[in-house]
Scaffold this motif. Structure first.
Motif, PDB file in Angstrom:
ATOM      1  N   PRO A 171      50.857  25.395  46.091  1.00 20.64           N
ATOM      2  CA  PRO A 171      50.086  25.768  47.192  1.00 20.64           C
ATOM      3  C   PRO A 171      49.457  26.992  46.675  1.00 20.64           C
ATOM      4  N   GLY A 172      48.122  27.110  47.430  1.00 16.90           N
ATOM      5  CA  GLY A 172      47.205  28.436  47.091  1.00 16.90           C
ATOM      6  C   GLY A 172      47.867  29.668  48.135  1.00 16.90           C
ATOM      7  N   LYS A 173      48.709  29.199  48.971  1.00 20.25           N
ATOM      8  CA  LYS A 173      49.412  30.396  49.805  1.00 20.25           C
ATOM      9  C   LYS A 173      50.115  31.536  48.624  1.00 20.25           C
ATOM     10  N   TYR A 174      50.711  30.935  47.611  1.00 16.92           N
ATOM     11  CA  TYR A 174      51.374  31.851  46.700  1.00 16.92           C
ATOM     12  C   TYR A 174      50.650  32.317  45.300  1.00 16.92           C
ATOM     13  N   ALA A 175      49.289  31.607  45.442  1.00 16.73           N
ATOM     14  CA  ALA A 175      48.631  32.186  44.079  1.00 16.73           C
ATOM     15  C   ALA A 175      47.168  32.510  44.302  1.00 16.73           C
ATOM     16  N   ALA A 176      46.791  32.529  45.600  1.00 21.36           N
ATOM     17  CA  ALA A 176      45.430  32.738  45.580  1.00 21.36           C
ATOM     18  C   ALA A 176      44.914  34.133  45.398  1.00 21.36           C
ATOM     19  N   MET A 177      45.741  35.146  45.440  1.00 21.85           N
ATOM     20  CA  MET A 177      45.448  36.503  44.982  1.00 21.85           C
ATOM     21  C   MET A 177      44.959  36.633  43.681  1.00 21.85           C
ATOM     22  N   GLU A 178      45.276  35.852  42.520  1.00 20.27           N
ATOM     23  CA  GLU A 178      44.649  35.812  41.360  1.00 20.27           C
ATOM     24  C   GLU A 178      43.575  35.725  41.182  1.00 20.27           C
ATOM     25  N   GLY A 179      42.857  34.968  41.931  1.00 20.59           N
ATOM     26  CA  GLY A 179      41.249  34.883  42.088  1.00 20.59           C
ATOM     27  C   GLY A 179      40.701  35.716  42.492  1.00 20.59           C
ATOM     28  N   ILE A 180      41.066  36.278  43.659  1.00 18.85           N
ATOM     29  CA  ILE A 180      40.583  37.724  44.060  1.00 18.85           C
ATOM     30  C   ILE A 180      40.688  38.701  43.172  1.00 18.85           C
ATOM     31  N   GLY A 181      41.624  39.026  42.359  1.00 20.08           N
ATOM     32  CA  GLY A 181      41.709  39.882  41.372  1.00 20.08           C
ATOM     33  C   GLY A 181      40.800  39.808  40.302  1.00 20.08           C
ATOM     34  N   GLN A 182      40.728  38.483  39.788  1.00 23.15           N
ATOM     35  CA  GLN A 182      39.991  38.428  38.737  1.00 23.15           C
ATOM     36  C   GLN A 182      38.619  38.512  39.145  1.00 23.15           C
ATOM     37  N   ARG A 183      38.084  38.491  40.314  1.00 23.57           N
ATOM     38  CA  ARG A 183      36.610  38.847  40.858  1.00 23.57           C
ATOM     39  C   ARG A 183      36.522  40.207  41.153  1.00 23.57           C
TER      40      ARG A 183
END
Length: 320
Positions: A134-146
């Motif tokens: 679930p994205g609850k646990y892993a969405a920060m990676e997308g923000i960090g990559q941007r």
């Protein structure tokens, strides 16, 4: 291992739902799969950081700076995860997780933003049950990559440095490769996964192989914790009391003979029928297997998993 709060999870399943890639036939599935989760910290209204690992029949599998580790003490969560969620039953085993995914999650490829514990959990869940993290646990990676490197420097106070070995990594690409595998897989593991792990909280170890802090080599230390942020093991040096973060490759159980990768050795004192045939043979050390406290040794072109007490230095034992 990080994730944000609710603001960026719109394209992912909700906090506790697991996205099914396709229906999975669970008839005959006997391997219990769970997700272990630890909340690392929260920035109110902005983000929460999580560390995740996958548990198969009580055996934890997680990705660190030194590759995939397994143990039965939930060591990466200091023994007590915030949550341990039942996901389902799989026909595939923990040994197969290790065999299939270790080529995708090699030592030295960990990156806090691009390729971390959540990346591994996502791929492992898909391999076992065709479910996504679930994205609850892993969405920060997308923000960090941007985010810009300047922004990341400010947020992490300079602690984050991009790992070039993780550039181009994609969980989706790994999963696409996993989907090409047949339903029947045989594990290539020759050593039992449940043999004693070398690294655990409280373990006494010897520091070795450091290049930039050679004065620490040979020092005794005690493991305090696994750091889920940088994927390293924190240990207290006995002589100075200092706490340092080490890669697994630079730690060995106290009292064990130490071989560097590439070292020549000779096998001795094996007692099994198959092992007796190896006694006296020369080999080359490939690496140390921390999850089973053995060395992987190349013998006559074949990889073998051998206990340290059954190896001697080749120079000392070579007959001239």
């Amino acid at each position: 291992c990080t994730a944000t709060g609710n603001a960026t999870t719109c394209c992912w399943p909700g906090p506790t739902s697991f996205l099914d890639a396709s229906p999975e036939d669970e008839s005959g599935a006997a391997n219990k799969v769970e997700l272990a989760v630890s909340e690392l910290f929260t920035i109110p209204g902005i983000a929460s950081a999580y560390h995740t690992s996958v548990v198969v029949n009580g055996e934890e599998f997680f990705f660190s700076d030194s590759g995939i580790f397994s143990n039965r003490a939930l060591t990466s969560h200091q023994g007590s995860p915030s949550e341990q969620i039942f996901i389902g039953f799989s026909k595939r085993t923990g040994a197969q997780v290790l065999d299939v995914l270790q080529s995708h999650f090699r030592p030295g490829t960990y990156d806090l933003i691009r390729k971390n514990c959540n990346s591994f959990s996502d791929c492992a869940l898909h391999f076992l049950l065709r479910k996504r993290l679930p994205g609850k646990y892993a969405a920060m990676e997308g923000i960090g990559q941007r985010a810009s490197q300047d922004m990341l420097d400010r947020v992490t106070k300079g602690a984050y440095q991009p790992n070039q070995a993780a550039v181009g990594f994609s969980s989706d690409q790994v999963i696409a490769e996993l989907d090409t595998l047949g339903p029947d897989l045989a594990s290539s593991s020759t050593a039992p996964l449940q043999s004693k792990p070398a690294l655990f909280i409280g373990a006494r170890v010897t520091v070795m192989g450091l290049k930039n802090a050679e004065s620490l080599n040979g020092q005794g230390a005690r493991i305090l914790r696994y750091n889920a942020v940088n994927g390293r093991w924190e240990a207290q040096i006995f002589f100075t009391g200092e706490v340092k973060a080490f890669r697994a490759e630079n730690l060995r159980p106290a009292g064990e003979i130490v071989f560097e990768p590439g070292a020549k050795c000779r096998i001795h004192s094996l007692q099994s029928e198959a092992g007796k045939a190896l006694n006296g043979q020369k080999g080359e050390v490939l690496r140390y297997l921390h999850d089973v406290s053995r060395y992987e040794v190349l013998v006559a072109g074949v990889s073998k998993s051998i206990k340290p007490e059954n190896l001697k230095d080749f120079i000392d034992t070579d007959e001239r």
